[in-house]
Scaffold this motif. Structure first.
Motif, PDB file in Angstrom:
ATOM      1  N   LYS A   1       0.838  -1.197   0.000  1.00 46.38           N
ATOM      2  CA  LYS A   1       0.000   0.000   0.000  1.00 46.38           C
ATOM      3  C   LYS A   1       0.878   1.255   0.000  1.00 46.38           C
ATOM      4  O   LYS A   1       0.642   2.188  -0.761  1.00 46.38           O
ATOM      5  CB  LYS A   1      -0.909  -0.025   1.237  1.00 46.38           C
ATOM      6  N   ALA A   2       1.915   1.234   0.858  1.00 50.09           N
ATOM      7  CA  ALA A   2       2.825   2.387   0.937  1.00 50.09           C
ATOM      8  C   ALA A   2       3.521   2.633  -0.398  1.00 50.09           C
ATOM      9  O   ALA A   2       3.863   3.761  -0.730  1.00 50.09           O
ATOM     10  CB  ALA A   2       3.857   2.159   2.040  1.00 50.09           C
ATOM     11  N   LYS A   3       3.734   1.554  -1.175  1.00 48.95           N
ATOM     12  CA  LYS A   3       4.398   1.693  -2.475  1.00 48.95           C
ATOM     13  C   LYS A   3       3.410   1.996  -3.604  1.00 48.95           C
ATOM     14  O   LYS A   3       3.783   2.034  -4.767  1.00 48.95           O
ATOM     15  CB  LYS A   3       5.157   0.401  -2.800  1.00 48.95           C
ATOM     16  N   GLY A   4       2.133   2.124  -3.260  1.00 46.53           N
ATOM     17  CA  GLY A   4       1.123   2.467  -4.254  1.00 46.53           C
ATOM     18  C   GLY A   4       0.634   1.300  -5.090  1.00 46.53           C
ATOM     19  O   GLY A   4       0.009   1.497  -6.130  1.00 46.53           O
ATOM     20  N   VAL A   5       0.907   0.059  -4.645  1.00 49.19           N
ATOM     21  CA  VAL A   5       0.420  -1.119  -5.380  1.00 49.19           C
ATOM     22  C   VAL A   5      -0.995  -1.422  -4.884  1.00 49.19           C
ATOM     23  O   VAL A   5      -1.195  -1.731  -3.709  1.00 49.19           O
ATOM     24  CB  VAL A   5       1.350  -2.349  -5.150  1.00 49.19           C
ATOM     25  N   LYS A   6      -1.966  -1.304  -5.790  1.00 53.84           N
ATOM     26  CA  LYS A   6      -3.373  -1.433  -5.359  1.00 53.84           C
ATOM     27  C   LYS A   6      -3.972  -2.801  -5.656  1.00 53.84           C
ATOM     28  O   LYS A   6      -4.846  -3.270  -4.929  1.00 53.84           O
ATOM     29  CB  LYS A   6      -4.218  -0.358  -6.051  1.00 53.84           C
ATOM     30  N   ASN A   7      -3.526  -3.444  -6.736  1.00 54.89           N
ATOM     31  CA  ASN A   7      -4.143  -4.713  -7.143  1.00 54.89           C
ATOM     32  C   ASN A   7      -3.528  -5.876  -6.375  1.00 54.89           C
ATOM     33  O   ASN A   7      -2.623  -6.558  -6.853  1.00 54.89           O
ATOM     34  CB  ASN A   7      -3.949  -4.922  -8.644  1.00 54.89           C
ATOM     35  N   VAL A   8      -4.039  -6.080  -5.162  1.00 58.23           N
ATOM     36  CA  VAL A   8      -3.439  -7.095  -4.288  1.00 58.23           C
ATOM     37  C   VAL A   8      -4.497  -8.108  -3.875  1.00 58.23           C
ATOM     38  O   VAL A   8      -5.587  -7.746  -3.426  1.00 58.23           O
ATOM     39  CB  VAL A   8      -2.829  -6.436  -3.030  1.00 58.23           C
ATOM     40  N   ILE A   9      -4.140  -9.381  -4.030  1.00 61.26           N
ATOM     41  CA  ILE A   9      -5.028 -10.473  -3.593  1.00 61.26           C
ATOM     42  C   ILE A   9      -4.371 -11.144  -2.388  1.00 61.26           C
ATOM     43  O   ILE A   9      -3.233 -11.610  -2.479  1.00 61.26           O
ATOM     44  CB  ILE A   9      -5.217 -11.522  -4.716  1.00 61.26           C
TER      45      ILE A   9
END
Ligand SMILES: [Zn+2]
Ligand SMILES: [Zn+2]
Length: 353
Positions: free
Chosen positions: A196-204
């Motif tokens: 989240k801190a790195k801006g990665v949104k598509n996480v399962i």
């Protein structure tokens, strides 16, 4: 000083009183206030790692011989400094970086102590943080964590840098790419927070425990998957719309590999951090044809610890659930960890001991 020591592998740790060491040379003595309990301690406690097919790696082969003090997530206050320990003062609160190398070989000189062949890891080869005091060979291994909750700060030294270093091994992610976090215990939750801190949104987020999946959702996972389903690999691929670029596995057993690895898109990467154990057989041509990577990641280096501490100081890391317990609950904690009953991280409180 008080230490909770392995006297015999697999048997309850014993509370042992012994003389507090005096730092010499560049050494620093840290009075431990908080000490994280990591899942890998369960394996060290058992005395071996399961390599699958009946093979075992015994920790005594790398110097962990009882009586031994585990604990590689210590946080505390500088209590005494050796005559050549510069840049640190008694009374300062510090995270102790535990993945200490020989300091002399090329990998140590390049700042990769965690890859040293003559490692001196605290709580793995050298006495660690399940103790009221820990001796650190050099002040450079102490990291300031002012402003971060002490319990959470303790866990940055293993759980956070392991997740951070593993995530750094993903391929470059595009806007349509997805990543999977396998295993939503302490490490999985911190990985979600780092993504989240790195801006990665598509996480399962993937797990076999509904409570952990719920916690993962709160921690920022967009989707969750209960991997107990027999077609979990197909489901994971479908949730990622065929674009699973990375999977980071904090469990590390054939069942989790077999969910994540087949679901990867071409050019995707499976990053293995978990040490649960076992073995898998792989067909070789598809590794080349799919251009996939299977890469291991082991803890992290000092720079990576400083990077996650900086994220935490900027409040960019959502703290994971931390339960602080008195230090004398260590045996119950290890039992619960082994049984998979711990949500987030347990941190031992040595001030209450
Ligand atoms: Zn650990
Ligand atoms: Zn070295």
């Amino acid at each position: 000083m008080i230490s909770y020591q392995i006297m015999e592998h697999g048997r309850p740790l014993q509370k042992v009183m012994h003389e507090t060491p005096k730092p010499t040379g560049t050494e620093v003595l840290v009075k431990v206030t908080r000490s994280g309990v990591c899942h890998s301690d369960v394996h060290i406690w058992d005395g071996y790692f399961d390599w699958g097919g009946g093979k075992r790696f015994y920790v005594k082969e790398r110097g962990c011989i009882p009586p031994f003090t585990m604990g590689h997530e210590p946080f505390g206050v500088v209590a005494a400094v050796g005559p050549r320990a510069k840049g640190v003062k008694v009374g300062q609160k510090r995270i102790v970086y535990p993945w200490i190398g020989c300091g002399k070989c090329p990998v140590c000189k390049a700042g990769q102590d965690n890859y040293c062949m003559k490692a001196q890891f605290l709580g793995v080869m050298k006495p660690g943080g399940y103790s009221s005091h820990v001796l650190v060979p050099h002040p450079k291994y102490l990291v300031d964590a002012a402003g971060i909750d002490e319990g959470f700060a303790a866990t940055l030294g293993c759980s956070a840098i392991t997740a951070y270093s593993g995530i750094n091994k993903f391929p470059k992610l595009g806007p349509k790419d997805w990543v999977a976090v396998i295993g939503c215990g302490g490490l999985g939750l911190v990985a979600l927070s780092i993504l989240k801190a790195k801006g990665v949104k598509n996480v399962i987020a993937c797990d076999v425990d509904e409570g952990k999946l719920e916690a993962a959702k709160k921690q920022g996972a967009k989707l969750t998957l209960d991997t107990r389903a027999p077609d979990a690999a197909q489901k994971l691929g479908a949730l990622a719309k065929g674009n699973l670029a990375g999977a980071i596995d904090f469990v590390g057993m054939p069942a989790t590999f077999n969910v994540a690895y087949p679901a990867l898109r071409k050019g995707g990467r499976y990053v293995l951090c978990g040490l649960f154990g076992g073995e898998v057989t792989l067909s070789l041509p598809p590794i080349a044809q799919r251009a996939v990577g299977v890469i291991g990641s082991y803890v992290g280096n000092l720079q990576e610890l400083k990077a996650v501490v900086a994220l935490a100081k900027k409040k960019k890391l959502k703290p994971t659930p931390i339960e602080t317990r008195p230090a004398d609950t260590v045996n119950r904690t290890l039992d619960e960890l082994k049984a998979g009953k711990i949500l987030g991280r347990v941190v031992l409180d040595f001030e209450a001991a």
